[in-house]
Enzyme design. Structure first.
Site, PDB file in Angstrom:
ATOM      1  N   HIS A 232       0.808  -1.240   0.000  1.00 39.78           N
ATOM      2  CA  HIS A 232       0.000   0.000   0.000  1.00 39.78           C
ATOM      3  C   HIS A 232       0.840   1.288   0.000  1.00 39.78           C
ATOM      4  CE1 HIS A 232       0.862  -0.799   4.188  1.00 39.78           C
ATOM      5  NE2 HIS A 232      -0.186  -1.589   4.359  1.00 39.78           N
ATOM      6  N   ASP A 305      -6.191  -4.269   0.003  1.00 38.65           N
ATOM      7  CA  ASP A 305      -6.041  -4.167   1.458  1.00 38.65           C
ATOM      8  C   ASP A 305      -7.420  -4.271   2.113  1.00 38.65           C
ATOM      9  OD1 ASP A 305      -4.962  -3.936   3.968  1.00 38.65           O
ATOM     10  OD2 ASP A 305      -4.386  -1.823   3.792  1.00 38.65           O
TER      11      ASP A 305
END
Length: 427
Positions: A232, A305
């Site tokens: 991320h 995520d």
């Protein structure tokens, strides 16, 4: 069982296949790709007007099982994946207890085998209990079915442990997925350090906390000759670091998520805890840099995520609510809306980052649409408009800042192992 997909626009970024074609699936594999195919024993799917791609691969999800099934479990998580066009997902090990042993890897695999057919590729922990003190056994985890290692959710602050595990994982042909935030800088702060944190009068998570850890792990990968993957990625400087180290030949890859190329820190002011994620939403300049990194290939993959939380948890005050949002059921549509329909990226390049690239990083035999490959496919209408409604999610989680957003691009069929595991009934 045979399936015959007729008149779809086949697209395979890895093999360069493109055009209106038929796809015959037999015994769970792609048997023929061609024109005007027929088979009296096959179930036909009319794919006219639809894109036909390898099933999407999400290398970063949280399924919450074992231990936090009230948020999500493997059954609902895999159903959410199928709804979003994902046929392969890799769950992170920050479960309760942590997935740090062969027995816990085997538990996840066994539970997944009882679900809808989405492939679940478990990720084992880097350290025992994700405590950063004692190394796990990469060889044993690999033999049990782990495809990678990560302490995601908890940065590996012990550089010596990280270095040792990079080398051990390398010997097993595995990559470590790094959550890059210096825990001493970010603590449990809720937002990006900057204008919005000052406006709210609360401490923030500085970008340097991410960038410093990425630099450290890039240096470790260079020194050891091993592979590291950055989870991320969210800041402009982070993208620059990865870009520089890639040019030096270091085995570094990275991912970003739809929220980091569509939303900026101001979203916290209107969406509150639904926009609280780790790392936090950054500035509009960072958003632009993430898009540039996707365009030039610095950023290898788009992951979700996917992080479901219970509604009552997200109802807490901003500073004490948990971070995370769900994403499996919206990632494709948001990526198409923000990148394809704006002309920023081609459909092939977007799919590359959602199929073959994450599959290659994890070393799993998926992400391709070619004869002889596993028949994991997604059929989607790239133009269909719809409004994101969290109440329609298959996931237990409803925590998304994208609720009410109008998007373009809708999954119509998801096929795993030659079987239809999701079909859109909206029309």
């Amino acid at each position: 069982m045979k399936l015959l997909i007729k008149r779809g626009r086949v697209i395979d970024p890895a093999g360069g296949i493109g055009g209106v074609m038929d796809v015959l699936i037999e015994d769970g594999k792609v048997a023929i790709i061609g024109s005007e195919l027929s088979d009296p024993y096959a179930i036909e799917i009319n794919a006219k007007g639809l894109m036909v791609s390898a099933g999407l691969v999400d290398m970063h999800v949280h399924l919450r099982e074992p231990g936090q099934e009230y948020k999500e479990d493997i059954t609902t998580g895999t159903l959410a994946a199928a709804h979003g066009g994902f046929t392969s997902i890799a769950p992170m090990p920050n479960t309760t207890p942590v997935t740090d042993s062969p027995e816990r890897i085997q538990y996840i695999r066994e539970r997944a085998s009882q679900c809808c057919g989405v492939n679940v590729w478990p990720i084992g922990a880097v350290s025992v209990g994700e405590q950063g003190q004692e190394e796990t056994d990469p060889k044993a985890l690999k033999e049990a079915g782990a495809v990678a290692l990560s302490d995601d959710g908890v940065p590996v602050m012990n550089a010596d442990l990280m270095r040792n595990q990079l080398m051990k994982a390398h010997r097993q042909g595995m990559v470590i997925l790094a959550h890059s935030e210096d825990i001493n800088m970010v603590r449990n702060y809720a937002v990006n350090e900057g204008r919005v944190s000052r406006q709210l009068g609360i401490p923030g998570r500085p970008g340097i906390a991410e960038e410093y850890m990425i630099m450290r792990d890039a240096m470790l990968a260079e020194e050891t000759g091993t592979a590291v993957h950055i989870c991320h990625i969210s800041t402009a400087k982070s993208v620059d670091i990865v870009r520089r180290y890639k040019k030096r030949g270091v085995r570094i890859t990275c991912e970003t998520c739809p929220q980091y190329f569509t939303l900026a820190e101001d979203e916290i002011l209107t969406k509150g805890t639904l926009a609280r994620v780790n790392p936090p939403l950054r500035t509009s300049s960072d958003v632009d840099a993430i898009i540039k990194g996707l365009q030039d290939g610095t950023i290898d993959a788009i992951a979700t995520d996917h992080a479901p939380h219970a509604a009552e948890e997200k109802a807490r005050p901003l500073e004490t609510a948990p971070s995370g949002m769900v994403g499996l059921e919206t990632a494709l549509a948001i990526s198409l809306t923000a990148l394809y329909h704006t002309g920023r990226m081609s459909l092939s390049d977007i799919l590359r980052k959602m199929t073959v690239n994450p599959a290659n990083i994890l070393g799993i035999p998926r992400g391709r649409l070619a004869v002889g490959c596993a028949a994991d496919l997604v059929l989607f209408d790239p133009d269909e408009r719809w409004t994101i409604d969290p109440e329609e999610f298959y996931s237990k989680g409803r925590n998304t800042p994208f609720g009410g957003m109008q998007v373009r691009g809708r999954v119509k069929y998801t096929i795993a192992g030659g079987k239809v595991i999701y079909q859109d009934k909206s029309n």
